[in-house]
Design a protein around this motif. Structure first.
Motif, mmCIF file in Angstrom:
data_model
loop_
_atom_site.group_PDB
_atom_site.id
_atom_site.type_symbol
_atom_site.label_atom_id
_atom_site.label_comp_id
_atom_site.label_asym_id
_atom_site.label_seq_id
_atom_site.Cartn_x
_atom_site.Cartn_y
_atom_site.Cartn_z
ATOM 1 N N LEU A 133 0.821 -1.254 -0.135
ATOM 2 C CA LEU A 133 -0.017 -0.098 0.018
ATOM 3 C C LEU A 133 0.627 1.268 0.060
ATOM 4 O O LEU A 133 0.231 2.319 0.366
ATOM 5 C CB LEU A 133 -0.875 -0.049 1.399
ATOM 6 N N GLU A 134 1.894 0.833 -0.579
ATOM 7 C CA GLU A 134 2.971 2.228 -0.579
ATOM 8 C C GLU A 134 2.569 3.132 -1.649
ATOM 9 O O GLU A 134 2.378 2.657 -2.753
ATOM 10 C CB GLU A 134 4.255 1.876 -0.692
ATOM 11 N N PRO A 135 2.561 4.431 -1.625
ATOM 12 C CA PRO A 135 2.242 4.910 -2.823
ATOM 13 C C PRO A 135 3.580 4.800 -4.130
ATOM 14 O O PRO A 135 4.568 4.292 -3.559
ATOM 15 C CB PRO A 135 2.622 6.687 -2.333
ATOM 16 N N ALA A 136 3.340 5.255 -5.358
ATOM 17 C CA ALA A 136 4.395 5.050 -6.156
ATOM 18 C C ALA A 136 5.411 5.805 -5.973
ATOM 19 O O ALA A 136 6.747 5.076 -6.229
ATOM 20 C CB ALA A 136 3.678 5.360 -7.527
ATOM 21 N N GLN B 263 1.109 12.395 2.808
ATOM 22 C CA GLN B 263 0.129 13.300 3.247
ATOM 23 C C GLN B 263 -1.209 13.662 2.589
ATOM 24 O O GLN B 263 -2.156 14.014 2.954
ATOM 25 C CB GLN B 263 0.956 14.595 3.421
ATOM 26 N N GLU B 264 -0.982 13.230 1.318
ATOM 27 C CA GLU B 264 -2.001 13.476 0.314
ATOM 28 C C GLU B 264 -3.189 12.551 0.842
ATOM 29 O O GLU B 264 -4.411 13.181 0.741
ATOM 30 C CB GLU B 264 -1.512 13.123 -1.092
ATOM 31 N N ARG B 265 -2.913 11.448 1.189
ATOM 32 C CA ARG B 265 -3.902 10.629 2.035
ATOM 33 C C ARG B 265 -4.752 11.073 3.040
ATOM 34 O O ARG B 265 -5.679 11.089 3.066
ATOM 35 C CB ARG B 265 -3.334 9.212 2.238
ATOM 36 N N LEU B 266 -4.020 11.949 4.071
ATOM 37 C CA LEU B 266 -4.748 12.599 4.805
ATOM 38 C C LEU B 266 -5.433 13.772 4.400
ATOM 39 O O LEU B 266 -6.668 14.154 5.035
ATOM 40 C CB LEU B 266 -3.516 13.356 6.011
ATOM 41 N N THR B 267 -4.959 14.465 3.283
ATOM 42 C CA THR B 267 -5.676 15.583 2.675
ATOM 43 C C THR B 267 -7.016 15.002 2.172
ATOM 44 O O THR B 267 -8.189 15.568 2.237
ATOM 45 C CB THR B 267 -5.041 16.333 1.505
ATOM 46 N N ALA C 289 2.926 19.882 8.121
ATOM 47 C CA ALA C 289 4.344 19.043 8.670
ATOM 48 C C ALA C 289 4.203 19.102 10.083
ATOM 49 O O ALA C 289 4.556 18.008 10.754
ATOM 50 C CB ALA C 289 5.398 20.136 8.209
ATOM 51 N N GLU C 290 3.561 19.924 10.826
ATOM 52 C CA GLU C 290 3.293 19.955 12.267
ATOM 53 C C GLU C 290 2.388 18.756 12.617
ATOM 54 O O GLU C 290 2.877 18.294 13.559
ATOM 55 C CB GLU C 290 2.838 21.466 12.892
ATOM 56 N N THR D 291 -0.462 6.052 8.001
ATOM 57 C CA THR D 291 -0.176 7.159 7.083
ATOM 58 C C THR D 291 0.569 8.147 7.765
ATOM 59 O O THR D 291 1.666 8.710 7.227
ATOM 60 C CB THR D 291 -1.552 7.608 6.472
ATOM 61 N N LEU D 292 0.203 8.695 8.793
ATOM 62 C CA LEU D 292 1.128 9.630 9.541
ATOM 63 C C LEU D 292 2.402 9.145 9.882
ATOM 64 O O LEU D 292 3.338 10.145 9.810
ATOM 65 C CB LEU D 292 0.368 10.073 10.990
#
Length: 666
Positions: A408-411, A419-423, A437-438, A500-501
């Motif tokens: 499940l690692e991004p390409a 971080q895009e997954r969190l967004t 970043a914080e 993810t974090l």
């Protein structure tokens, strides 16, 4: 009722709550249910399934969404709900919202401020025009002219809502019902004994200067209309079986159902407060209840509920008998026990939405539920629909290779890609002024299985940590397990967000203020962590200090009950690692066992050897984002079985049970 192929848990909950009363019973209070779940948990889908299941058989309003761009006031919401409830129903009369419509007309009437005689004439003319207009177009035109005149004084959103809904509401009004509605407005305490026309004038003027008074007045009018229309519209549909899960065979009536989406958005919680206040006012005066079942959704926890309910992230150790545990959807809705005594009353009943079942997850990713891909998606996402959709886009098409850690690692494994997954899930939506970043900096403090408590003193170098942890709790990303295990105050961040974090933190190295290693060392050195064996061991394992963790669990193998020891082992091995994802489980496992043989004690008993293999294997297969690994799973199962005859304690059943549970991990 319409019968879908498979009823959702939320639709089944609604069925359990449909019973209003038998014909020979007095009315009783109906709950306000709030379905809780974080972003992407299927809250809107849950309401749609309830609406579909109600069909034409149960009078209901389709979901009203407080998450729309324009903030919705209580009166605006009631206008939309009353319009929906008064639509045409098969084999039923139409609901009449005469009092509510009359109130909207009165509020918007353009009255002379100083001359009472003129004001009476203007109010009479406004009421007469609406009562006698035979065509919807004429009605709409009159609404426009009256509402336009009132725009400087009233909320424009309310004016717009009135223009849209009044034509339909007024179609159902007859002269006789209008006369009764006028008397109702004169009889309420706020009218202070005035005649009907003067009461409407008085209430109209007060509504302009006191919006709260207008809301209370129109909310009471809405509920009064519901109580009047309900008796002739509430029986199960003629010729169809009743699907409510209650006392079979009794002639009874159903509640009406009002569905509310995104209550955590502006206006949602205020709406609930206004409904509760109106119910309490009427109950004090008349000792009767309305037949409305409100079912809403919320992606956030409301602190006001904590007077009756434990927050979902509070562990079992902190619970008291004075407040209720928030139930899962499947366990909610049974408000009466066998003796007929109501449960402790709370104005709002929060319920946790159920995660997807493995079969549902498999359906979303297009795989068989018996295949490893479906099981991996279920573990990685914990059944969160939005996360399942994300996983379905990155799962390989070929069969999963045993022990892979990078499935499940991004390409491109960059901090930005993680971080895009969190967004995408809008995890930090309420922290717009906090740099992402914080947010990643706080990963160890958020993903540890207890969260950093408020009394911690060594985190002053991370000023945003407290806000971030509070937001994760409030946004329902943190849930306490059903039972304590391994440490006090245990709570778990959603696995998709947690890993993810951590991967984002590990991928960026030393940039942006902290690395994986420095942040976990800060957590390890926190005084609160140092006072707890499980927390210390968790941090040590996350930092790769494998031998020290083996030492700890070896020393305590015969010193504590085996159930507590297993709980400690399971919690500690839930720690993350910073090993390269490209190295599979077999390689990392061999390195860990070799490391313990090289750096461990010279004199080793059999328990120590078994434990080194058990902890290494369990740590690797506990990673929710790693692929299936039957070899490591078999090592875990075998190790628990080997430990049982080596124990000096009588409670070895916990070890065999741990082996059985481990065998179900994949």
């Amino acid at each position: 009722m319409t019968e879908p192929v498979r009823l959702t848990d939320s639709a089944m909950l609604a069925r359990r709550l449909l019973w209003n009363r038998a014909t020979d019973e007095p009315s009783s209070a109906q709950p306000i249910m709030v379905l809780l779940g974080p972003t992407g948990s299927g809250k809107t889908r849950a309401l749609q399934s309830i609406s579909q299941d109600c069909g034409n058989g149960v009078v209901h309003a389709k979901p009203f969404d407080f998450g729309r761009e324009q903030p919705a006031t209580t009166v605006v919401a009631l206008a939309a709900i009353s319009e929906d409830l008064s639509r045409r129903w098969r084999a039923r009369r139409s609901a009449k919202f005469t009092r509510f419509a009359l109130g909207l007309v009165a509020v918007q009437a353009n009255l002379d401020t100083f001359d009472r005689v003129k004001a009476r004439a203007q109010m009479s003319a406004a009421l007469r025009e609406f009562a006698e207009s035979p065509r919807a177009n004429d009605i709409a035109g009159q609404v426009d002219s009256t509402a336009d005149a009132a725009e400087p004084l009233l909320d424009p959103v309310l004016v717009t809502a009135a223009k849209l809904v009044l034509p339909r509401l007024i179609r159902t009004i007859g002269r006789r019902s209008l006369a009764g509605a006028k008397r109702w407005h004169a009889d309420i305490p706020e009218a202070e004994g005035a005649e009907p026309l003067d009461a409407l004038i008085q209430l109209s003027r007060r509504a302009r200067s006191e919006p709260e008074a207008m809301t209370a007045w129109l909310t009471s009018a809405f509920l009064a209309d519901v109580r009047e229309s309900h008796p002739v519209m509430a029986r199960p549909e003629l010729g169809s079986p009743c699907s409510c899960e209650n006392e079979a065979g009794k002639t009874h009536s159903h509640n009406w159902v009002v569905l509310l989406d995104n209550l955590d958005h502006p206006g949602g919680y205020a709406f609930l407060g206004d409904i509760i206040a109106a119910r309490e006012r009427h109950l004090r005066q008349h000792n009767e209840h309305d037949p409305l079942l409100f079912i809403g959704t919320s992606g956030r926890w409301n602190p006001e509920w904590e007077s009756h309910w434990h927050a979902p992230w509070k562990s079992a150790a902190t619970r008291s008998d004075e407040v209720l545990v928030v139930p899962r959807c499947r366990d909610a809705g049974h408000w009466r026990n066998n003796s007929g005594v109501d449960r402790p009353q709370a104005p709002v009943h929060p319920v946790l939405l159920e995660p997807l079942e493995i079969e549902e997850t498999a359906g979303l990713i297009g795989r068989s539920p018996y295949f490893s891909e479906a099981k991996l998606a279920q573990r990685a996402t914990a059944g969160l629909p939005k996360a399942v959709e994300a996983v379905s886009e990155i799962l390989p098409t070929a069969r999963l290779r045993e022990g892979r850690r990078d499935i499940l690692e991004p390409a491109e494994s960059t901090p930005e890609a993680w971080q895009e997954r969190l967004t995408d899930l809008r995890v930090s939506e309420q922290l717009q002024d906090v740099d992402l970043a914080e947010f990643v900096n706080a990963a160890p403090f958020a993903t540890a299985p207890w969260l950093v408590p408020a009394e911690s003193t060594s985190l002053v170098s991370l000023p945003q940590t407290g806000r971030i942890l509070t937001e994760l709790r409030s946004a329902l990303w943190v849930i306490a397990p059903d039972r304590d295990g391994g440490t006090e105050d245990q709570s778990l961040l959603h696995p998709w967000i947690a890993r993810t974090l951590l991967f984002a933190l590990n991928a960026r190295g030393e940039q942006d203020g902290g690395s994986y290693e420095t942040q976990f060392k800060a957590l390890l050195n926190d005084p609160h962590t140092r006072r707890d064996l499980a927390r210390t061991s968790y941090c040590l394992l996350a930092l790769g200090r494998f031998g020290e963790v083996v030492d700890t669990l070896h020393e305590r193998f015969d010193q504590m009950s085996h159930q507590k020891w297993v709980d400690l082992l399971v919690l500690v091995t839930s720690a993350p690692d910073d090993k390269p994802l490209q190295r599979d489980n077999a390689q990392v496992y061999a390195d860990l066992v070799e490391q313990d043989l090289r750096d461990g004690p010279a004199e080793r008993d059999q328990v120590r050897n078994v434990l080194a293999r058990l902890i290494a294997a369990y740590w690797l297969i506990a990673n929710p984002l790693a692929g299936p690994d039957r070899e490591r799973k078999n090592i875990v199962v075998q190790s628990f079985h080997e430990l049982a005859p080596l124990s000096h304690r009588p409670d070895v059943a916990a070890l065999y049970e741990a082996a059985r549970r481990a065998d179900q991990l994949f």
